[in-house]
Design an enzyme around this catalytic site. Sequence first.
Site, PDB file in Angstrom:
ATOM      1  N   LYS A   1       0.830  -1.205   0.000  1.00 38.64           N
ATOM      2  CA  LYS A   1       0.000   0.000   0.000  1.00 38.64           C
ATOM      3  C   LYS A   1       0.871   1.264   0.000  1.00 38.64           C
ATOM      4  O   LYS A   1       2.084   1.188   0.039  1.00 38.64           O
ATOM      5  CB  LYS A   1      -0.948  -0.035   1.207  1.00 38.64           C
ATOM      6  CG  LYS A   1      -1.932  -1.224   1.194  1.00 38.64           C
ATOM      7  CD  LYS A   1      -2.881  -1.193   0.019  1.00 38.64           C
ATOM      8  CE  LYS A   1      -4.136  -2.031   0.134  1.00 38.64           C
ATOM      9  NZ  LYS A   1      -4.071  -3.463   0.257  1.00 38.64           N
TER      10      LYS A   1
HETATM   11  C1  PLP Z   1      -5.415  -4.348   0.612  1.00 39.09           C
HETATM   12  C2  PLP Z   1      -6.886  -4.268   0.615  1.00 39.09           C
HETATM   13  C3  PLP Z   1      -7.657  -4.766   1.676  1.00 39.09           C
HETATM   14  C4  PLP Z   1      -7.110  -5.593   2.783  1.00 39.09           C
HETATM   15  O1  PLP Z   1      -6.078  -5.083   3.500  1.00 39.09           O
HETATM   16  P1  PLP Z   1      -5.012  -6.079   4.159  1.00 39.09           P
HETATM   17  O2  PLP Z   1      -4.300  -5.182   5.101  1.00 39.09           O
HETATM   18  O3  PLP Z   1      -4.144  -6.587   3.048  1.00 39.09           O
HETATM   19  O4  PLP Z   1      -5.754  -7.170   4.839  1.00 39.09           O
HETATM   20  C5  PLP Z   1      -9.026  -4.560   1.636  1.00 39.09           C
HETATM   21  N1  PLP Z   1      -9.618  -3.935   0.631  1.00 39.09           N
HETATM   22  C6  PLP Z   1      -8.925  -3.460  -0.420  1.00 39.09           C
HETATM   23  C7  PLP Z   1      -9.648  -2.748  -1.501  1.00 39.09           C
HETATM   24  C8  PLP Z   1      -7.537  -3.629  -0.474  1.00 39.09           C
HETATM   25  O5  PLP Z   1      -6.854  -3.189  -1.525  1.00 39.09           O
END
Ligand code: PLP
Length: 376
Positions: free
Chosen positions: A190
């Site tokens: 992210k």
């Molecule tokens: C990355 C992501 C998640 C989940 O986050 P994690 O920390 O990887 O569990 C949920 N929704 C979207 C749209 C994402 O891109």
Amino acid sequence: MSRIYLSAPHMGQFEEGFVAEAFRTNWLSSVGPNLDAFEADIKALSGAHAVALSSGTAAIHLALRLLGVGAGDEVLCPSLTFAASANPIVYQGASPVFLDSDASYNIDPNVLETALTKKAAQGKRPKAIMVVHLFGQSADLDPIFELGARFDVPVIEDAAEALGTLYKGKQVGALGGPTALGVYSFNGNKIITTSGGGALISRNQAWVDKARFWSTQSRDPGLSYEHSELGYNYRMSNVLAGIGRGQLAVLEDRVQARRAIAFRYRDAFADLEGMQLMPEMPWGRHTYWLSVIELDETKLGIARDELVRALAKLDIEARPVWKPMHLQKFFSSAECYGGDVAERLYSRGICLPSSSSLSESDQGRVIEALRAAVRN
Ligand SMILES: *Cc1c(COP(=O)(O)O)cnc(C)c1O
């Protein structure tokens, strides 16, 4: 030449200091000063109370439970998203109902209205609306919140991809008022990261406290191990919260770097027919967490997946846009309203390397590789 990743972690100058402090003071579990400070920092950014968790997925799961989502319930959710938006609906024994996207890639408010109207006519009320801000761009929140209020359905903002994303000048995540919940992710890919982690936010302090309680196995106060409710091991550790403190301090820099990369791609491909940067909608600030390019395969004379493979041969990581949930085997029996737009965005979209640490010369490598693949 080294490998170019889609979205690599990019540390600032303070993360190691906060982590070292956790070691020095032996705050190495899921309590400690970094956690408190990180939650305060998230509050400063979002305007809402926050609990730091082990992942964004865990945060979505707790948000659904807070809203009482359970067996037999329905939750409205965009089809065009990462599976982590939809999976926790199934953890709770409920069913996702997928909705199509608009030009922002996010929930189309018109499709949402159609779905809510149809459900109401059937005497059904979905338990929640999950709105996702995809690739760093906000959904059109005002009409979505208005529909939520009109049909009395609470809204969860999945802002996992949207740290730094603005809607009408405000950070997304907690814009839905006192009954809304929001989710951030600090996963390794992210815009900022704690290597893995997430947060649940809400203006409702009692909800955030409840989620914090559930996240540490719902241990009741007192001497012995008493549990009157189901719990989870979902809390973030104080070590990782230290990384998060340093990362939040450089969020704005990371947004500017990612936007600059997206605009450089846009300009570099301006002369090519059939390559267009994902649009930035007038209602917000797109962080371009990922630079998505929309391809017209006939004009370019090369298929999207061929391009991805041509880049992979040169050690450049690119990916298709998220494959819509209604096309996934696991969700094949789920109900879906529309879907053509999501399918079109999926079939045309390619995510290019977008790391905020991507050097200009490496970005040049990506641009050259793409142009060469299109030429041949
Ligand atoms: C990355 C992501 C998640 C989940 O986050 P994690 O920390 O990887 O569990 C949920 N929704 C979207 C749209 C994402 O891109």
